[in-house]
Design an enzyme around this catalytic site. Structure first.
Site, PDB file in Angstrom:
ATOM      1  N   GLY A 115       0.831  -1.193   0.000  1.00 56.86           N
ATOM      2  CA  GLY A 115       0.000   0.000   0.000  1.00 56.86           C
ATOM      3  C   GLY A 115       0.869   1.248   0.000  1.00 56.86           C
ATOM      4  N   GLY A 158      -0.434  -5.064   0.379  1.00 56.50           N
ATOM      5  CA  GLY A 158      -1.610  -4.759  -0.435  1.00 56.50           C
ATOM      6  C   GLY A 158      -1.616  -5.456  -1.787  1.00 56.50           C
ATOM      7  N   GLU A 167       4.551  -6.821   7.221  1.00 60.30           N
ATOM      8  CA  GLU A 167       4.102  -5.683   8.036  1.00 60.30           C
ATOM      9  C   GLU A 167       4.756  -5.582   9.409  1.00 60.30           C
ATOM     10  OE1 GLU A 167       2.126  -7.616   6.210  1.00 60.30           O
ATOM     11  OE2 GLU A 167       1.135  -6.229   4.838  1.00 60.30           O
ATOM     12  N   ASP A 221      -2.706  -7.313   6.857  1.00 60.02           N
ATOM     13  CA  ASP A 221      -4.095  -6.915   6.600  1.00 60.02           C
ATOM     14  C   ASP A 221      -4.505  -7.413   5.217  1.00 60.02           C
ATOM     15  OD1 ASP A 221      -2.566  -5.115   5.112  1.00 60.02           O
ATOM     16  OD2 ASP A 221      -3.812  -3.386   5.572  1.00 60.02           O
TER      17      ASP A 221
HETATM   18  C1  QUE Z   1       6.623  -3.576   4.897  1.00 59.82           C
HETATM   19  C2  QUE Z   1       5.549  -3.157   4.162  1.00 59.82           C
HETATM   20  C3  QUE Z   1       5.724  -2.356   3.022  1.00 59.82           C
HETATM   21  C4  QUE Z   1       7.031  -2.004   2.659  1.00 59.82           C
HETATM   22  C5  QUE Z   1       8.116  -2.434   3.407  1.00 59.82           C
HETATM   23  C6  QUE Z   1       7.890  -3.208   4.521  1.00 59.82           C
HETATM   24  C7  QUE Z   1       4.652  -1.866   2.225  1.00 59.82           C
HETATM   25  C8  QUE Z   1       4.981  -1.037   1.107  1.00 59.82           C
HETATM   26  C9  QUE Z   1       6.315  -0.745   0.794  1.00 59.82           C
HETATM   27  C10 QUE Z   1       6.747   0.073  -0.308  1.00 59.82           C
HETATM   28  C11 QUE Z   1       5.936   0.418  -1.350  1.00 59.82           C
HETATM   29  C12 QUE Z   1       6.368   1.202  -2.392  1.00 59.82           C
HETATM   30  C13 QUE Z   1       7.658   1.665  -2.422  1.00 59.82           C
HETATM   31  C14 QUE Z   1       8.499   1.295  -1.397  1.00 59.82           C
HETATM   32  C15 QUE Z   1       8.059   0.526  -0.348  1.00 59.82           C
HETATM   33  O1  QUE Z   1       7.291  -1.235   1.579  1.00 59.82           O
HETATM   34  O2  QUE Z   1       3.463  -2.162   2.506  1.00 59.82           O
HETATM   35  O3  QUE Z   1       9.764   1.729  -1.419  1.00 59.82           O
HETATM   36  O4  QUE Z   1       8.105   2.448  -3.454  1.00 59.82           O
HETATM   37  O5  QUE Z   1       3.974  -0.548   0.362  1.00 59.82           O
HETATM   38  O6  QUE Z   1       8.947  -3.615   5.265  1.00 59.82           O
HETATM   39  O7  QUE Z   1       4.287  -3.510   4.530  1.00 59.82           O
END
Ligand code: QUE
Length: 358
Positions: free
Chosen positions: A68, A117, A140, A148
């Site tokens: 997400g 997500g 998460e 989730d």
């Molecule tokens: C745990 C997560 C997420 C995460 C890293 C985690 C997550 C998430 C991203 C994310 C998304 C887009 C990006 C980015 C990271 O990282 O949900 O760099 O460009 O969206 O350890 O839950």
């Protein structure tokens, strides 16, 4: 020249309607407007006789979707009142449930990275394709959050305690383990995806997949099942850690070390969430629970700190508060599950919220 770049591309190719997540620089992370666009598309296609199959893919080389829009959640939790995040999750979890109940084949190409997500918009579909490039995770607890998007249901239904292990550690799994754990249905080598997509335009999804699928490669979980089941069946995170350290094997030791880097509060809330999800019986009831948990997580310091450390500053050195498992009380955990009154998600219908104690 651009500036008109759409974050979700929608188009129809023959019998198949395509959803392409199109934010490749952010690994196609889902934001609120993308969730709304996908939901609108499903509304339009659900009863359109010209659409036989829905296909979801990610733009770019790296994968379907990294999760997400967790930066927006960070800013909202730190500087706002949390209402923007709650509104995002409300629509996202509605979409997750809708995908699970979608009346036509919903084909998800889970190629490359599929996290958080991204699991929610793929693993509830009816035709879930993994490849040799798939890396699937619910990471998460590493950002002070709790799985989730229906993840606690999917992981709660995995064989033995494999799902508890994945939920707590956030470990990435490949194609074979994704099929074993019930997160995917079919293995197709990534080199055949283009031809699969072409075939979906001309024939029923089932026939198109059958033309390209191969037996999934053996994953690592089968050989790790015994110690994972015996350690992760424990009733508390502390006991899981004790069993991992007492086991003596290098994999169990490494897993214990991983757990010790995760948010203590998130670990305890996650264990409770997965255990409770198993007893809730429907995805809708699980999503209602996850919504309570996610909203509660918004007011913990670990969510802001975890996103800062992993995603924004990338120092990978979160300072959790409380810093140890011993400091997280049962009452701290119970607060994640408190009914939200008139702010309930309500997917399972009225009167399905848990009773308040007392
Ligand atoms: C745990 C997560 C997420 C995460 C890293 C985690 C997550 C998430 C991203 C994310 C998304 C887009 C990006 C980015 C990271 O990282 O949900 O760099 O460009 O969206 O350890 O839950």
């Amino acid at each position: 020249m651009t500036g008109t770049e759409e974050p979700v591309l929608l188009d129809i190719r023959g019998r198949a309607a395509h959803i392409t997540l199109n934010r490749p620089k952010a690994l196609n992370a889902l934001n609120h407007s993308m969730v709304r666009r996908i939901d609108e598309a499903l509304t339009a296609w659900e009863h359109d006789p010209a659409v036989e199959t829905v296909l979801v893919t990610g733009a770019g080389e790296r994968g379907l979707c990294a999760g997400g829009d967790i930066r927006a959640v960070h800013d909202d939790a730190r500087d706002g009142d949390g209402s923007a995040s709650a509104a995002f999750w409300r629509d996202e979890y509605h979409l997750n449930a809708r995908i699970a109940r979608f009346p036509k084949p919903y084909v998800a190409l889970m190629d490359g990275i599929v996290m958080g997500g991204g699991v929610g918009i793929s693993a509830h579909g009816s035709v879930r394709i993994v490849t040799e490039r798939s890396q699937i995770a619910m990471p998460e607890t590493g950002i002070g959050f709790v799985p989730d998007v229906g993840g606690t249901r999917l992981l709660g239904l995995a064989p033995g305690e494999l799902g508890t292990h994945l939920a707590l550690t956030g470990a990435r799994i490949g194609a074979g383990d994704a099929v074993l754990c019930g997160l995917a249905d079919h293995y197709v080598p990534s080199g055949a995806l283009r031809r699969l997509v072409e075939d979906l335009a001309h024939m029923p999804a089932r026939d198109a997949v059958a033309r390209h699928e191969q037996p999934p490669p053996q994953g690592e979980s089968a050989g790790r099942r015994e110690w994972i089941d015996s350690c992760f069946a424990a009733g508390t995170v502390e006991e899981i850690l004790d069993r991992l350290l007492a086991h003596g094997g290098p994999d169990a030791k490494e897993t214990a070390e991983t757990l010790l880097t995760r948010s203590p509060t998130a670990l305890k809330a996650t264990l409770a969430a997965v255990r409770r999800a198993r007893r809730l019986g429907s995805l809708e009831r699980v999503l209602d629970q996850e919504y309570r948990v996610s909203c509660a997580a918004l007011s913990t310091p670990d969510l802001v700190e975890g996103i800062r450390a992993q995603v924004i500053d990338k120092d990978r050195n979160p300072r959790w508060s409380p810093a140890t498992l011993a400091e997280v009380t049962d009452a701290d955990v119970e607060r994640f599950f408190a009914p939200l009154g008139d702010r309930e998600l309500g997917l399972a219908g009225p009167g399905t919220a848990p009773d308040t104690a007392g």
